[in-house]
Motif scaffolding. Structure first.
Motif, PDB file in Angstrom:
ATOM      1  N   VAL A   9     -29.552  93.410 124.843  1.00 63.69           N
ATOM      2  CA  VAL A   9     -29.635  92.687 126.117  1.00 63.69           C
ATOM      3  C   VAL A   9     -30.017  93.658 127.241  1.00 63.69           C
ATOM      4  O   VAL A   9     -30.882  93.351 128.068  1.00 63.69           O
ATOM      5  N   VAL A  10     -29.389  94.817 127.277  1.00 59.56           N
ATOM      6  CA  VAL A  10     -29.708  95.813 128.312  1.00 59.56           C
ATOM      7  C   VAL A  10     -31.161  96.261 128.158  1.00 59.56           C
ATOM      8  O   VAL A  10     -31.897  96.380 129.145  1.00 59.56           O
ATOM      9  N   PHE A  11     -31.593  96.506 126.927  1.00 56.98           N
ATOM     10  CA  PHE A  11     -32.981  96.926 126.685  1.00 56.98           C
ATOM     11  C   PHE A  11     -33.962  95.856 127.155  1.00 56.98           C
ATOM     12  O   PHE A  11     -34.954  96.157 127.822  1.00 56.98           O
ATOM     13  N   LEU A  12     -33.693  94.602 126.789  1.00 54.53           N
ATOM     14  CA  LEU A  12     -34.577  93.514 127.212  1.00 54.53           C
ATOM     15  C   LEU A  12     -34.582  93.351 128.738  1.00 54.53           C
ATOM     16  O   LEU A  12     -35.625  93.088 129.347  1.00 54.53           O
ATOM     17  N   TRP A  13     -33.422  93.516 129.367  1.00 52.63           N
ATOM     18  CA  TRP A  13     -33.333  93.416 130.820  1.00 52.63           C
ATOM     19  C   TRP A  13     -34.160  94.523 131.480  1.00 52.63           C
ATOM     20  O   TRP A  13     -34.922  94.263 132.418  1.00 52.63           O
ATOM     21  N   VAL A  14     -34.047  95.746 130.983  1.00 51.88           N
ATOM     22  CA  VAL A  14     -34.820  96.869 131.520  1.00 51.88           C
ATOM     23  C   VAL A  14     -36.315  96.650 131.274  1.00 51.88           C
ATOM     24  O   VAL A  14     -37.144  96.886 132.159  1.00 51.88           O
ATOM     25  N   ALA A  15     -36.672  96.163 130.097  1.00 47.04           N
ATOM     26  CA  ALA A  15     -38.082  95.900 129.788  1.00 47.04           C
ATOM     27  C   ALA A  15     -38.641  94.820 130.719  1.00 47.04           C
ATOM     28  O   ALA A  15     -39.775  94.931 131.212  1.00 47.04           O
ATOM     29  N   THR A  16     -37.863  93.781 130.990  1.00 51.03           N
ATOM     30  CA  THR A  16     -38.292  92.728 131.904  1.00 51.03           C
ATOM     31  C   THR A  16     -38.461  93.274 133.316  1.00 51.03           C
ATOM     32  O   THR A  16     -39.440  92.949 134.006  1.00 51.03           O
TER      33      THR A  16
END
Length: 91
Positions: A9-16
């Protein structure tokens, strides 16, 4: 397993977030380049107009009738009479 989901979730949030910032940057750069293009096109059109004007002016200044008039009026030149002509032959 809960820890792993949190990392995803953190990775996807940072990628977004990075993707959104990229879109903002690209949009801003595109607008700046478009403004620069419009400015360059305006300058091109002005230079084309100036070139056309200068070509017309050059044609007017180099017209044979104008050259003859200037030679007669300002330089007091005239065509030589037949007795004043000298023919030079090669030896």
């Amino acid at each position: 397993m809960n820890n792993r989901r949190m990392v995803i979730v953190v990775f996807l949030w940072v990628a977004t977030l990075v993707s959104a910032l990229g879109v903002v940057h690209t949009t801003q750069r595109s607008r700046a380049l478009t403004a620069e293009l419009v400015k360059a096109q305006k300058q091109r059109d002005e230079l084309r107009y100036e070139q056309e004007r200068l070509l017309l002016e050059r044609g007017a200044w180099s017209a044979y009738s104008r050259i003859e008039r200037v030679a007669r009026e300002q330089l007091q030149m005239r065509a030589p009479a037949s007795g004043e002509r000298v023919i030079i032959t090669e030896q």
